[in-house]
Design a protein around this motif. Structure first.
Motif, PDB file in Angstrom:
ATOM      1  N   PHE A  71       0.955  -1.074  -0.008  1.00 43.60           N
ATOM      2  CA  PHE A  71      -0.165  -0.137  -0.038  1.00 43.60           C
ATOM      3  C   PHE A  71       0.962   1.118  -0.131  1.00 43.60           C
ATOM      4  CE2 PHE A  71      -3.005   3.309   1.637  1.00 43.60           C
ATOM      5  CZ  PHE A  71      -4.077   2.911   1.093  1.00 43.60           C
ATOM      6  N   HIS A  72       0.724   1.764  -1.064  1.00 42.71           N
ATOM      7  CA  HIS A  72       1.915   3.180  -1.139  1.00 42.71           C
ATOM      8  C   HIS A  72       1.344   4.325  -0.392  1.00 42.71           C
ATOM      9  CE1 HIS A  72      -1.227   4.842  -3.784  1.00 42.71           C
ATOM     10  NE2 HIS A  72      -1.236   4.343  -4.706  1.00 42.71           N
ATOM     11  N   ARG A  73       2.067   5.490  -0.627  1.00 38.91           N
ATOM     12  CA  ARG A  73       2.012   6.668   0.099  1.00 38.91           C
ATOM     13  C   ARG A  73       0.583   7.448   0.241  1.00 38.91           C
ATOM     14  NH1 ARG A  73       6.780  10.666  -0.123  1.00 38.91           N
ATOM     15  NH2 ARG A  73       5.277  11.559   1.519  1.00 38.91           N
ATOM     16  N   ALA A  74      -0.472   6.664  -0.211  1.00 40.29           N
ATOM     17  CA  ALA A  74      -1.617   7.092   0.187  1.00 40.29           C
ATOM     18  C   ALA A  74      -2.217   7.207   1.369  1.00 40.29           C
ATOM     19  CB  ALA A  74      -2.981   6.149  -0.960  1.00 40.29           C
ATOM     20  N   PHE A  75      -1.412   6.007   2.027  1.00 37.73           N
ATOM     21  CA  PHE A  75      -1.395   6.064   3.605  1.00 37.73           C
ATOM     22  C   PHE A  75      -1.115   7.468   4.437  1.00 37.73           C
ATOM     23  CE2 PHE A  75       0.286   5.115   7.659  1.00 37.73           C
ATOM     24  CZ  PHE A  75      -0.560   4.279   8.199  1.00 37.73           C
ATOM     25  N   ASP A  76      -0.235   8.219   3.740  1.00 36.26           N
ATOM     26  CA  ASP A  76       0.017   9.347   4.215  1.00 36.26           C
ATOM     27  C   ASP A  76      -0.952  10.521   4.406  1.00 36.26           C
ATOM     28  OD1 ASP A  76       2.479   8.467   5.001  1.00 36.26           O
ATOM     29  OD2 ASP A  76       3.600   9.006   3.342  1.00 36.26           O
ATOM     30  N   GLU A  77      -2.174  10.236   3.538  1.00 34.23           N
ATOM     31  CA  GLU A  77      -3.338  11.039   3.604  1.00 34.23           C
ATOM     32  C   GLU A  77      -4.439  10.967   4.557  1.00 34.23           C
ATOM     33  OE1 GLU A  77      -3.568  13.557   1.049  1.00 34.23           O
ATOM     34  OE2 GLU A  77      -1.401  12.949   0.757  1.00 34.23           O
ATOM     35  N   VAL A  78      -4.376   9.526   5.111  1.00 30.09           N
ATOM     36  CA  VAL A  78      -5.330   9.236   6.193  1.00 30.09           C
ATOM     37  C   VAL A  78      -5.540   9.932   7.408  1.00 30.09           C
ATOM     38  CG1 VAL A  78      -5.674   6.841   5.032  1.00 30.09           C
ATOM     39  CG2 VAL A  78      -3.976   7.158   7.112  1.00 30.09           C
ATOM     40  N   GLN A  79      -6.528  10.116   8.097  1.00 28.76           N
ATOM     41  CA  GLN A  79      -6.427  10.810   9.354  1.00 28.76           C
ATOM     42  C   GLN A  79      -6.398   9.911  10.385  1.00 28.76           C
ATOM     43  OE1 GLN A  79      -7.390  14.180   9.521  1.00 28.76           O
ATOM     44  NE2 GLN A  79      -6.957  13.836   7.151  1.00 28.76           N
ATOM     45  N   HIS A  80      -6.461   8.870  10.458  1.00 33.46           N
ATOM     46  CA  HIS A  80      -6.374   7.875  11.601  1.00 33.46           C
ATOM     47  C   HIS A  80      -5.449   6.722  11.217  1.00 33.46           C
ATOM     48  CE1 HIS A  80      -9.463  10.030  13.648  1.00 33.46           C
ATOM     49  NE2 HIS A  80     -10.199   9.745  12.580  1.00 33.46           N
ATOM     50  N   PRO A  81      -4.044   7.032  11.284  1.00 33.80           N
ATOM     51  CA  PRO A  81      -3.340   5.940  10.803  1.00 33.80           C
ATOM     52  C   PRO A  81      -3.004   4.580  11.222  1.00 33.80           C
ATOM     53  CG  PRO A  81      -1.953   7.634  11.994  1.00 33.80           C
ATOM     54  CD  PRO A  81      -3.410   8.168  11.955  1.00 33.80           C
ATOM     55  N   PHE A  82      -3.403   4.349  12.602  1.00 35.03           N
ATOM     56  CA  PHE A  82      -3.201   3.382  13.481  1.00 35.03           C
ATOM     57  C   PHE A  82      -4.737   2.473  13.161  1.00 35.03           C
ATOM     58  CE2 PHE A  82      -0.626   6.090  16.118  1.00 35.03           C
ATOM     59  CZ  PHE A  82       0.289   5.539  15.682  1.00 35.03           C
ATOM     60  N   GLU A  83      -5.624   3.267  13.006  1.00 40.26           N
ATOM     61  CA  GLU A  83      -6.768   2.394  12.343  1.00 40.26           C
ATOM     62  C   GLU A  83      -6.409   1.924  10.992  1.00 40.26           C
ATOM     63  OE1 GLU A  83     -11.486   3.610  11.307  1.00 40.26           O
ATOM     64  OE2 GLU A  83     -10.662   4.398  13.092  1.00 40.26           O
ATOM     65  N   ALA A  84      -6.061   2.810  10.058  1.00 41.46           N
ATOM     66  CA  ALA A  84      -5.886   2.377   8.709  1.00 41.46           C
ATOM     67  C   ALA A  84      -4.965   1.215   8.747  1.00 41.46           C
ATOM     68  CB  ALA A  84      -5.234   3.350   8.021  1.00 41.46           C
ATOM     69  N   LEU A  85      -3.941   1.204   9.646  1.00 45.72           N
ATOM     70  CA  LEU A  85      -2.869  -0.027   9.538  1.00 45.72           C
ATOM     71  C   LEU A  85      -3.670  -1.260   9.814  1.00 45.72           C
ATOM     72  CD1 LEU A  85      -0.012  -1.122  10.088  1.00 45.72           C
ATOM     73  CD2 LEU A  85      -0.184  -0.371  12.637  1.00 45.72           C
ATOM     74  N   GLU A  86      -4.511  -1.183  10.525  1.00 45.87           N
ATOM     75  CA  GLU A  86      -5.343  -2.524  11.036  1.00 45.87           C
ATOM     76  C   GLU A  86      -5.960  -2.879   9.858  1.00 45.87           C
ATOM     77  OE1 GLU A  86      -4.608  -4.421  13.644  1.00 45.87           O
ATOM     78  OE2 GLU A  86      -3.302  -2.913  14.405  1.00 45.87           O
ATOM     79  N   GLN A  87      -6.766  -1.959   9.192  1.00 44.29           N
ATOM     80  CA  GLN A  87      -7.529  -2.143   7.996  1.00 44.29           C
ATOM     81  C   GLN A  87      -6.622  -2.922   6.913  1.00 44.29           C
ATOM     82  OE1 GLN A  87      -8.933   1.756   7.832  1.00 44.29           O
ATOM     83  NE2 GLN A  87     -11.084   0.961   7.877  1.00 44.29           N
ATOM     84  N   LEU A  88      -5.309  -2.412   6.630  1.00 44.38           N
ATOM     85  CA  LEU A  88      -4.613  -2.900   5.755  1.00 44.38           C
ATOM     86  C   LEU A  88      -4.003  -4.205   5.887  1.00 44.38           C
ATOM     87  CD1 LEU A  88      -2.729   0.450   4.643  1.00 44.38           C
ATOM     88  CD2 LEU A  88      -4.747  -0.507   3.391  1.00 44.38           C
ATOM     89  N   ILE A  89      -4.087  -4.402   7.173  1.00 48.30           N
ATOM     90  CA  ILE A  89      -3.393  -5.750   7.342  1.00 48.30           C
ATOM     91  C   ILE A  89      -4.644  -6.782   7.286  1.00 48.30           C
ATOM     92  CG2 ILE A  89      -2.909  -7.467   9.420  1.00 48.30           C
ATOM     93  CD1 ILE A  89      -1.233  -5.066  10.580  1.00 48.30           C
ATOM     94  N   ASP A  90      -5.881  -6.256   7.441  1.00 46.76           N
ATOM     95  CA  ASP A  90      -7.111  -7.331   7.278  1.00 46.76           C
ATOM     96  C   ASP A  90      -7.170  -7.355   5.801  1.00 46.76           C
ATOM     97  OD1 ASP A  90      -9.344  -8.379   8.427  1.00 46.76           O
ATOM     98  OD2 ASP A  90     -10.272  -6.777   7.362  1.00 46.76           O
ATOM     99  N   CYS A  91      -6.772  -6.494   4.938  1.00 51.23           N
ATOM    100  CA  CYS A  91      -7.033  -6.596   3.165  1.00 51.23           C
ATOM    101  C   CYS A  91      -6.067  -7.440   2.793  1.00 51.23           C
ATOM    102  CB  CYS A  91      -7.045  -5.146   2.682  1.00 51.23           C
ATOM    103  SG  CYS A  91      -8.208  -3.996   2.952  1.00 51.23           S
ATOM    104  N   GLY A  92      -4.970  -7.692   3.658  1.00 45.86           N
ATOM    105  CA  GLY A  92      -4.070  -8.655   3.036  1.00 45.86           C
ATOM    106  C   GLY A  92      -2.788  -7.931   2.375  1.00 45.86           C
ATOM    107  N   PHE A  93      -2.595  -6.724   2.574  1.00 49.08           N
ATOM    108  CA  PHE A  93      -1.379  -6.171   2.191  1.00 49.08           C
ATOM    109  C   PHE A  93      -0.026  -6.635   3.092  1.00 49.08           C
ATOM    110  CE2 PHE A  93      -4.260  -3.028   0.713  1.00 49.08           C
ATOM    111  CZ  PHE A  93      -3.579  -2.798  -0.549  1.00 49.08           C
ATOM    112  N   LYS A  94       1.003  -6.827   2.446  1.00 50.28           N
ATOM    113  CA  LYS A  94       2.248  -6.901   3.014  1.00 50.28           C
ATOM    114  C   LYS A  94       3.257  -6.053   3.497  1.00 50.28           C
ATOM    115  CE  LYS A  94       1.238 -11.550   2.395  1.00 50.28           C
ATOM    116  NZ  LYS A  94       0.720 -12.282   3.507  1.00 50.28           N
TER     117      LYS A  94
END
Length: 222
Positions: free
Chosen positions: A120-143
């Motif tokens: 998951f690329h630097r679109a991550f740097d746009e999210v408001q709640h990074p730790f919540e986003a982290l869990e979502q991306l793990i759940d999506c299957g990103f490595k």
């Protein structure tokens, strides 16, 4: 030892990355846009000339990371087409209008890319709640998540990067990138304890990696 990915905007950079000790290439186009999907012919040429891992950016345009149905369908088609070229992984990221993770669309692309891993690329740097986003991306299957720590560059984002590496707890790789150079990679590694790093290794304002910089980056990783 920690590993190094070089963002390459042309075939020459990819070859320089390989010849000077990089562990992986992220191949993309349009440096001024922050990276988009490159021509399939260039991907094919890169695959034929590289023995190191080759990841390909799947991004239909520059700008924001909210995509129309048509753009999303194009991303799906591109993943299927690029899979045939025997690459090693994919790089993409989709957000919703409110800059939260679009889990449904991201999961669909991760599933489509299987068995190849996705970053998951630097679109991550746009999210408001990074730790919540982290869990979502793990759940999506990103490595992997490529991030500057939600700052202009990895130096300014060092504290957030450190938190992300800790929260990830080896469930997903946090890869610092954005202004990463041989002049700051040592302190970034000492502080964050990340295991994979991302740089364009461009030092002269061009679109081509510097062999000397790739060597320097790699030599400073522990």
């Amino acid at each position: 030892m920690a590993k190094l990915e070089i963002a390459c905007f042309n075939l020459e950079s990819a070859l320089i990355a390989q010849q000077n000790g990089a562990d992986r290439v992220e191949l993309c186009a349009e440096i001024e846009m922050g990276g988009t999907t490159t021509d399939f012919e260039i991907i094919q040429q890169a695959r034929e000339n590289l023995t190191l891992d080759l990841y390909v950016m799947i991004r239909p345009r520059g700008g924001n990371f909210v995509y129309s149905d048509e753009e999303f369908q194009q991303m799906q088609k591109n993943i299927l087409a690029v899979k045939e070229l025997k690459v090693n992984g994919f790089v993409f990221g989709i957000l919703k209008e409110d800059n939260t993770i679009n889990s449904e669309q991201n999961r669909a692309l991760v599933d489509l890319a299987k068995p190849f891993p996705c970053t998951f690329h630097r679109a991550f740097d746009e999210v408001q709640h990074p730790f919540e986003a982290l869990e979502q991306l793990i759940d999506c299957g990103f490595k992997t998540i490529l991030t500057s720590g939600q700052a202009q560059n990895v130096t300014e984002g060092m504290n957030r990067l450190t938190e992300l590496v800790s929260k990830a707890n080896n469930r997903i790789t946090i890869m610092p990138g954005g202004g990463l150079r041989s002049t700051n990679i040592e302190v970034i590694q000492q502080k964050t304890k990340a295991i994979f790093y991302h740089s364009s290794a461009i030092t002269d304002g061009s679109e081509t990696a510097s062999a000397t910089e790739v060597q320097a980056l790699k030599s400073k990783l522990q």
